[in-house]
Design a protein around this motif. Structure first.
Motif, PDB file in Angstrom:
ATOM      1  N   GLN A  10       0.830  -1.200   0.000  1.00  0.00           N
ATOM      2  CA  GLN A  10       0.000   0.000   0.000  1.00  0.00           C
ATOM      3  C   GLN A  10       0.862   1.247   0.000  1.00  0.00           C
ATOM      4  O   GLN A  10       0.530   2.244  -0.625  1.00  0.00           O
ATOM      5  CB  GLN A  10      -0.908   0.007   1.231  1.00  0.00           C
ATOM      6  N   ALA A  11       1.970   1.162   0.726  1.00  0.00           N
ATOM      7  CA  ALA A  11       2.872   2.307   0.785  1.00  0.00           C
ATOM      8  C   ALA A  11       3.439   2.606  -0.595  1.00  0.00           C
ATOM      9  O   ALA A  11       3.519   3.757  -1.005  1.00  0.00           O
ATOM     10  CB  ALA A  11       3.993   2.039   1.775  1.00  0.00           C
ATOM     11  N   HIS A  38       2.056   2.095  -3.349  1.00  0.00           N
ATOM     12  CA  HIS A  38       1.016   2.753  -4.115  1.00  0.00           C
ATOM     13  C   HIS A  38       0.870   4.216  -3.706  1.00  0.00           C
ATOM     14  O   HIS A  38       0.658   5.092  -4.544  1.00  0.00           O
ATOM     15  CB  HIS A  38      -0.308   2.006  -3.925  1.00  0.00           C
ATOM     16  N   GLY A  39       0.988   4.468  -2.398  1.00  0.00           N
ATOM     17  CA  GLY A  39       0.835   5.841  -1.901  1.00  0.00           C
ATOM     18  C   GLY A  39       1.962   6.735  -2.397  1.00  0.00           C
ATOM     19  O   GLY A  39       1.719   7.820  -2.923  1.00  0.00           O
ATOM     20  N   SER A  40       3.193   6.312  -2.222  1.00  0.00           N
ATOM     21  CA  SER A  40       4.340   7.078  -2.698  1.00  0.00           C
ATOM     22  C   SER A  40       5.536   6.153  -2.749  1.00  0.00           C
ATOM     23  O   SER A  40       6.003   5.669  -1.717  1.00  0.00           O
ATOM     24  CB  SER A  40       4.631   8.256  -1.763  1.00  0.00           C
ATOM     25  N   ALA A  46       8.575   7.616  -0.784  1.00  0.00           N
ATOM     26  CA  ALA A  46       8.472   7.528   0.670  1.00  0.00           C
ATOM     27  C   ALA A  46       8.609   6.083   1.117  1.00  0.00           C
ATOM     28  O   ALA A  46       9.268   5.794   2.115  1.00  0.00           O
ATOM     29  CB  ALA A  46       7.145   8.117   1.135  1.00  0.00           C
ATOM     30  N   ALA A  47       7.997   5.171   0.387  1.00  0.00           N
ATOM     31  CA  ALA A  47       8.103   3.765   0.758  1.00  0.00           C
ATOM     32  C   ALA A  47       9.563   3.327   0.741  1.00  0.00           C
ATOM     33  O   ALA A  47      10.047   2.691   1.685  1.00  0.00           O
ATOM     34  CB  ALA A  47       7.279   2.904  -0.188  1.00  0.00           C
TER      35      ALA A  47
END
Ligand SMILES: Nc1ncnc2c1ncn2[C@@H]1O[C@H](COP(=O)(O)OP(=O)(O)O)[C@@H](O)[C@H]1O
Ligand SMILES: [Mg+2]
Lengths: 338, 253, 299
Positions: free
Chosen positions: A186-187, A189-191, A194-195
């Motif tokens: 999910q991270a 996908h979020g960025s 950042a992941a």
């Protein structure tokens, strides 16, 4: 969040338990078995699209890999269906790694084109490699599945077995989502940046999830082969892959239940449409199945334009707003005070 | 003399024709707060990106303790205990605030896909541990109230805090903050200053880019000034403030 | 080398050239939209199909003279491209690359569905622009239509170079492609550039469809394969680099023809796809792209 997902699985199990009694009719049971196959593939595809943010428009090819491996190994070499299915899984996983290695290292959506290309190649091979795949006329005489001595020879048996696999697939997916690995996805996908800055190995995780979704598709393909007992290249064209993407996107990318309900809904849609066409005929309007493509495209476009989170989340948000409005009117204003 | 934790040696980065970082030599001391300042486009973010592996250097060396970081991937650099935030905040807006911080614990466990999918009860203890330590970070940053809200719904100030909470969950020894106070109001900026003090007291070396000079002068032990990718001054905040080159870079043409 | 094998190779070369020109044009279409928006337009192949089918109707059924039909078809497909941008790309408030890509997939299905409704599932013949009498060239034969295809490709390339280097609008588009934010700051209306990119790429796609239809016969379902081969050319040439795309497109076409001649025509279509996979594996920035620029790409 987590509880809800397991409750959801409970609901699906309950529905599966009673469905054959309610449906009764063998034909509709068959429709639901096909729906199960789509639900299984879309659960895997959703992990890829919704959780890793990658799109595959060639998942039909992984289904084909599963189906043809099962068909060839059981009919030509006489292997047991389960061994053949395992081989399909291994082959699909291997191909997924092979495709993921170059495309997932890159930023962006090269996977989309690579999978589309791969799907076209598989289709070409299925048609042209007549010695192995039977070419356009396909492979017949695929054996039925057997489970502990039970032959899955009635639609009711098949129904329970196939939906049992869907439930297992959902359970594994939900477990995964609520774990370290799922959060990593999910991270991503979020960025992605950042992941990565938190130690998520983006490339490897993406490849893993591609492999997982390929495995889901391959199992679904093997199950398909052992249900219809005959396969040809027809159902494995690019259009079917696009249809799978449509199912996931219509239900909702970012939620496994979205993908699941999208798959269920669109699998039943043709039935609804043929029902509708009979109804329309009484008004002398002729409906042709040719319009199906158009309808799927239209639905996909409308959803992406107006309800990008998909029907599932879109509708549940709508319900929530309605409920919170009611609560407001009911004098619950104090709860909304800052 | 305090010992160094990070050294940049003749570091250089070219983007096409643009030299974003030009032969930079810098040493960062352990346990200190160092501010990297300079006009917009000076190359500060690029320096951060070089160190944290998001951009590959054209030439030069990056040494963390004695490890060369030059060709390491961002996730491998994170594994060495180097955390960072981003100038344009990058919270995972599709996840809750708590989950965001839980991602920060990614490297603290090793469980893979099969284990997670097939044997979740075996992982329950560890999940609880991850959740508890994430919760701790939220309390530390005063975000625990928002734990179950989607991260995207927070105001910018809280999102910046969340990014820091997330980076702290990594238990870094070295933390990079890219303009932590930009877009924050006066009260939030003060809170950010206090937070950075707190992070320093946790024995974490902090390197930050910041335009708010008051904040920089207040919290930094050392300041390095770059312009056009080159170091033009460094020293204590006082020394730097009085340096004519710096005044020139900021006020001159 | 005997002279007959030389003329064989020459023959395959010509065959490859005509197809390659089409891939080159499709790849140019991909690049234009890619440069303006950062997305890959999955409906690109559909523009080609639409151009071909519309041209069939206008020349064979309506019996317009070819130049007029050519012009009307191009205008029609260009309008389709503009409509696509106005109604499906422009209104998206929070565009993510994933969402935009799915939208273009949806549009491609819709165009395909409509094409099937209007033109049916058959392949359609179209008469050649001029005579079908082959010309002799060192033992190989060449159709006048092939000369038309090559000529029109060259014209488009010339127009492309002129447009992007010598007109204000073209320069603005280039600026947007290089750095959208900076271009916007300089007062360029980047949204308008997106529309223009769809218009141009639809127009180029239409022309590709028009000129190839006399040779390959068009049907509604060809879009996906034409599109992906065009994409293969675009990637091989370095995504976003149109001159690279043209060379790559022609190269793929020739390779395909040689494969059809010397290996098996069954697997001819797989050639471009395998090249695409190989490029993604070995050098995803393409032969003319830089790997540094590659890292910045969104798609
Ligand atoms: N990924 C990139 N690609 C091309 N140029 C870049 C990239 N990142 C930064 N630059 C350029 O490098 C220079 C320094 O930018 P940056 O490090 O962001 O400056 P600062 O953070 O000091 O404002 C600028 O000219 C910028 O345009
Ligand atoms: Mg910066």
């Amino acid at each position: 969040m987590k509880i809800k997902d397991y409750v959801g699985i409970g609901i699906v199990m309950a529905a599966v338990a009673v469905a054959p009694k309610l449906v009764g009719n063998e034909y509709y049971l068959g429709v639901l078995i096909f729906a199960a196959l789509n639900c299984l593939t879309c659960t895997g595809l959703c992990l890829l699209m919704g959780y890793a943010g990658q799109i595959s428009i060639g998942h039909g090819a992984f289904i084909a890999v599963g189906a043809y491996t099962s068909a060839v190994l059981t009919t030509k070499l006489g292997w047991s269906p389960w061994t053949a299915m395992g081989c399909g899984v291994i082959l699909a996983a291997g191909i997924a790694v092979f495709m993921g290695l170059p495309t997932m290292r890159l930023k962006g959506h090269y996977l989309a084109m690579a999978t589309l290309g791969f799907a076209s190649i598989i289709h070409i091979v299925a048609v042209a490699a007549v010695d192995v795949t039977g070419g356009p006329s396909g492979i017949t005489g695929i054996p039925r599945l057997q489970l502990f001595g039970f032959v899955l020879n009635s639609d009711t048996r098949n129904f329970y077995f196939y939906w049992g696999i869907v439930v297992a697939g959902l359970l594994l997916a939900v477990n995964l989502i609520h774990s370290r690995v799922g959060r990593g996805l999910q991270a991503i996908h979020g960025s992605e940046d950042a992941a990565a800055s938190l130690g998520v190995n983006i490339a490897v995780d993406k490849i893993k999830v591609l492999v997982l979704s390929a495995v889901y598709a391959s199992i679904s393909g093997s199950l398909y082969a052992h249900y219809v007992l005959f396969i040809d290249p027809g159902p494995f064209d690019v259009m079917h892959s696009v249809l799978l993407v449509t199912m996931v996107a219509v239900g909702g990318l970012h939620n496994i239940w979205g993908a699941f309900s999208g798959a269920l809904l669109l699998s039943l849609l043709p039935e609804g449409l043929s029902f509708l066409s009979e109804y329309l005929q009484t008004f002398d309007i002729r409906y042709r199945t040719d319009y199906d493509t158009l309808i799927y495209g239209g639905i996909l476009l409308l959803i992406m334009l107006f309800l990008p989170e998909g029907l599932f989340e879109g509708l549940s948000r709508l319900l929530k707003t309605v409920f919170s409005l009611r609560r407001k009117w009911g004098g619950g204003l104090a709860r909304h005070a800052e | 003399m305090p010992n160094s934790i990070l050294r940049l040696e003749n570091l250089r980065k070219k983007f096409g024709g643009v030299v974003a970082v030009d032969d930079l030599n810098l040493v960062f001391n352990k346990g200190e707060v160092t501010a990297l300042i300079g006009p917009n486009g000076a190359g500060k973010t690029t320096v951060f990106n070089l160190i944290t592996g998001f951009v590959k250097p054209t030439a030069g060396t990056i040494l963390f303790k004695d490890i060369r970081l030059n060709h390491k991937k961002p996730h491998a650099i994170a594994a060495l205990g180097i955390g960072r935030t981003f100038q344009n905040v990058q919270v995972f807006s599709n996840m809750t605030v708590l989950e965001n911080v839980m991602v920060g614990r990614h490297l603290r466990s090793r469980n893979g896909m099969l284990m997670s999918a097939f044997l979740p009860p075996m992982l329950r203890r560890e999940e609880n541990r991850i959740r508890a330590s994430a919760q701790e970070r939220l309390v530390l940053l005063g975000l625990d109230r928002y734990a179950h809200l989607p991260a995207g719904s927070l105001p910018l100030g809280n999102q910046r805090m969340l990014e820091i909470a997330r980076a702290l969950a990594l238990e870094p020894t070295l933390l990079f903050l890219d303009e932590p106070a930009s877009g924050l109001n006066a009260r939030e900026t003060m809170a950010m200053g206090e937070l950075i003090h707190k992070i320093k007291s946790m024995n974490i070396t902090v390197i930050l880019v910041e335009h708010d000079m008051e904040l920089v002068m207040d919290i930094s032990d050392r300041v390095a000034v770059i312009n056009f990718g080159r170091l033009i001054a460094q020293g204590t905040p006082k020394e730097v403030q009085l340096n004519p080159d710096v005044i020139n870079a900021y006020l001159g043409t | 080398m005997t002279s007959s094998s030389f003329s064989d190779i020459l023959q395959f070369f010509f065959m490859g050239l005509q197809r390659g020109c089409i891939y080159a044009l499709a790849a140019m279409g991909f690049n234009m939209i890619y440069n303006a928006t950062g997305i890959i337009n999955f409906a690109q192949g559909e523009f080609v199909v639409l151009g071909g089918l519309m041209m069939v109707t206008l020349t064979m059924a309506v019996k317009l003279p070819i130049p007029l039909a050519f012009l009307s078809t191009t205008v029609f497909v260009t309008l389709v491209g503009i409509a696509m941008e106005r109604f499906t790309i422009n209104p998206v408030k929070h565009p993510t690359v994933l969402r935009l890509i799915i939208i273009t997939i949806a549009v491609s299905i819709i165009i395909k569905g409509l094409a099937m409704c209007f033109w049916g599932k058959n392949s359609h013949f179209m008469r050649h622009f001029s005579s079908t009498e082959t010309l002799d060239f060192y033992g190989a034969t060449i159709l006048p239509q092939t000369l038309w295809i090559i000529g029109i490709l060259l014209l488009i390339v010339a127009g492309y170079i002129y447009f992007f280097n010598y007109t204000m609008t073209g320069k603005c588009m280039r600026a947007c492609a290089i750095n959208r934010d900076a271009a916007r700051l300089a007062g360029i209306n980047d949204r308008k550039m997106v529309m223009l990119s769809f218009a141009l790429s639809a127009g180029i796609g239409a022309i590709a469809g028009i000129i190839i239809t006399p040779i390959i016969q068009m049907d509604y379902a060809r879009g996906a394969l034409l599109g992906i081969k065009g994409f293969g050319a675009a990637v091989l040439g370095g995504l976003g680099n149109s001159m690279g795309a043209i060379i790559a497109g022609v190269f793929i076409g020739i390779l395909e023809a040689l494969a059809a001649g010397y290996i098996s025509s069954h697997y001819m279509d797989a050639i471009a796809l395998i090249i695409l996979m190989l490029v993604l594996f070995v050098r995803p920035s393409g032969i003319f792209g830089s790997s540094e620029a590659m890292r910045l790409k969104e798609f």
